[in-house]
Design a protein around this motif. Sequence first.
Motif, PDB file in Angstrom:
ATOM      1  N   LEU A 194     -32.029  -6.613 -26.300  1.00 53.86           N
ATOM      2  CA  LEU A 194     -31.440  -6.099 -25.012  1.00 53.86           C
ATOM      3  C   LEU A 194     -30.332  -6.862 -24.280  1.00 53.86           C
ATOM      4  O   LEU A 194     -29.448  -6.167 -23.775  1.00 53.86           O
ATOM      5  N   ASP A 195     -30.301  -8.101 -24.686  1.00 50.87           N
ATOM      6  CA  ASP A 195     -29.340  -8.755 -23.894  1.00 50.87           C
ATOM      7  C   ASP A 195     -27.912  -8.548 -24.838  1.00 50.87           C
ATOM      8  O   ASP A 195     -26.811  -8.376 -24.137  1.00 50.87           O
ATOM      9  N   LEU A 196     -28.013  -8.507 -26.102  1.00 52.39           N
ATOM     10  CA  LEU A 196     -26.761  -8.391 -27.011  1.00 52.39           C
ATOM     11  C   LEU A 196     -26.413  -7.065 -27.054  1.00 52.39           C
ATOM     12  O   LEU A 196     -25.082  -6.905 -26.803  1.00 52.39           O
ATOM     13  N   ALA A 197     -27.133  -5.831 -26.731  1.00 46.02           N
ATOM     14  CA  ALA A 197     -26.665  -4.659 -26.882  1.00 46.02           C
ATOM     15  C   ALA A 197     -26.630  -4.047 -25.405  1.00 46.02           C
ATOM     16  O   ALA A 197     -26.671  -2.851 -25.204  1.00 46.02           O
ATOM     17  N   ASP A 198     -26.868  -4.688 -24.275  1.00 44.64           N
ATOM     18  CA  ASP A 198     -26.825  -4.468 -22.874  1.00 44.64           C
ATOM     19  C   ASP A 198     -25.650  -3.373 -22.590  1.00 44.64           C
ATOM     20  O   ASP A 198     -25.791  -2.270 -22.090  1.00 44.64           O
ATOM     21  N   GLU A 199     -24.169  -3.793 -23.041  1.00 43.09           N
ATOM     22  CA  GLU A 199     -23.047  -2.970 -22.746  1.00 43.09           C
ATOM     23  C   GLU A 199     -23.235  -1.719 -23.541  1.00 43.09           C
ATOM     24  O   GLU A 199     -23.091  -0.462 -22.686  1.00 43.09           O
ATOM     25  N   GLU A 200     -23.600  -1.592 -24.585  1.00 46.21           N
ATOM     26  CA  GLU A 200     -23.695  -0.417 -25.384  1.00 46.21           C
ATOM     27  C   GLU A 200     -25.060   0.629 -24.922  1.00 46.21           C
ATOM     28  O   GLU A 200     -24.677   1.878 -24.858  1.00 46.21           O
ATOM     29  N   LEU A 201     -25.881  -0.006 -24.430  1.00 46.11           N
ATOM     30  CA  LEU A 201     -27.098   0.523 -23.939  1.00 46.11           C
ATOM     31  C   LEU A 201     -26.932   1.488 -22.632  1.00 46.11           C
ATOM     32  O   LEU A 201     -27.745   2.188 -22.057  1.00 46.11           O
ATOM     33  N   ARG A 202     -25.878   0.851 -21.728  1.00 47.12           N
ATOM     34  CA  ARG A 202     -25.603   1.375 -20.607  1.00 47.12           C
ATOM     35  C   ARG A 202     -24.991   2.508 -20.555  1.00 47.12           C
ATOM     36  O   ARG A 202     -24.848   3.343 -19.577  1.00 47.12           O
ATOM     37  N   LYS A 203     -24.155   2.904 -21.856  1.00 54.17           N
ATOM     38  CA  LYS A 203     -23.446   4.333 -21.985  1.00 54.17           C
ATOM     39  C   LYS A 203     -24.375   5.343 -22.153  1.00 54.17           C
ATOM     40  O   LYS A 203     -25.767   5.017 -22.452  1.00 54.17           O
ATOM     41  N   PRO A 204     -23.836   6.579 -22.172  1.00 54.71           N
ATOM     42  CA  PRO A 204     -24.761   7.899 -22.314  1.00 54.71           C
ATOM     43  C   PRO A 204     -25.028   7.681 -23.646  1.00 54.71           C
ATOM     44  O   PRO A 204     -24.458   7.211 -24.593  1.00 54.71           O
ATOM     45  N   GLY A 256     -24.921   9.967 -26.132  1.00 56.97           N
ATOM     46  CA  GLY A 256     -24.043  10.595 -27.156  1.00 56.97           C
ATOM     47  C   GLY A 256     -22.794   9.645 -27.372  1.00 56.97           C
ATOM     48  O   GLY A 256     -22.024   9.807 -28.311  1.00 56.97           O
ATOM     49  N   GLN A 257     -22.577   8.804 -26.780  1.00 50.40           N
ATOM     50  CA  GLN A 257     -21.485   7.782 -26.791  1.00 50.40           C
ATOM     51  C   GLN A 257     -21.555   6.541 -27.437  1.00 50.40           C
ATOM     52  O   GLN A 257     -20.637   5.592 -27.654  1.00 50.40           O
ATOM     53  N   VAL A 258     -22.834   6.141 -27.781  1.00 48.51           N
ATOM     54  CA  VAL A 258     -23.250   5.154 -28.435  1.00 48.51           C
ATOM     55  C   VAL A 258     -22.879   4.923 -29.962  1.00 48.51           C
ATOM     56  O   VAL A 258     -23.517   5.922 -30.373  1.00 48.51           O
TER      57      VAL A 258
END
Length: 267
Positions: free
Chosen positions: A239-249, A251-253
């Motif tokens: 969750l810490d490492l992928a925080d930026e990606e997980l905040r995206k919609p 379909g955009q990840v």
Amino acid sequence: KLWYYVQPALQTLKALHGLVVDIETDAPGRERSATLRGGMLLNTLHQHVVAAGGEQHASKLLGFIIQESAAPYLQMLSAWLRDGVVQDPYGEFMIEERPNRPHYDDSYWEKRYVIREKHVASFFADGEVVKKILNTGKYLTVLRECADSKQLQTDRGPSATRSRSGSSSPPPFGGGDALEGLTYTGNSRVYAQLVQEAYASSSQRVLNLLVDGENLVRRLQSVKRFFLLDQGDWLVHFLDLADEELRKPAGQVPKMCVCLCVCVCVC
């Protein structure tokens, strides 16, 4: 003189009359127009057979009646213990199937098959035997619906005495012939032994399906490693490492990016 000649048949006719009266008399919990049938009828017959134990001719007549009356019920019991199917077109058996329940919800295996208490035969000894009868058919249903036909054929073969994991297991239920010709007996231990053998065989086959066919131990090890104390902190790192990606919609990840983060955290 006529009275003298009817003496040998008098007790038999009295026993038959008493049986008919009991069957026709309204029992508690039964509608006035309802006919005594199924397990309820067998229980009434069984009571009269036990009561007539000291009278040879009456006992022989009542024994014949209950033998013939119990045959369809015991055939349904045999099909349930052998194949896990309910063959009960008139609602007379002790197991009721509710096939319209939605599949695979929390209550599916608990409520798809239920016991009809009023049709439980009294000569099955006790509630433990009845519970094993219910569970035996449920286990066979699991095998029929969750195992492929090839695995079931292997399960029934002579090589099934040892599971693929190497643990010894009892052979498939060998009481099929006894179940096929199952007849009424007042000795409840006969039914208890047959039920126990069928129960042990079906439960072992389900266990083999879970352990060998579905890799239960490896799945539990994975749960222990990734979600419990063994390596449960990987999720926090992910969750810490992928925080930026997980905040995206969603379909955009980028899927590859998320998989890379999982690999970094797990390895």
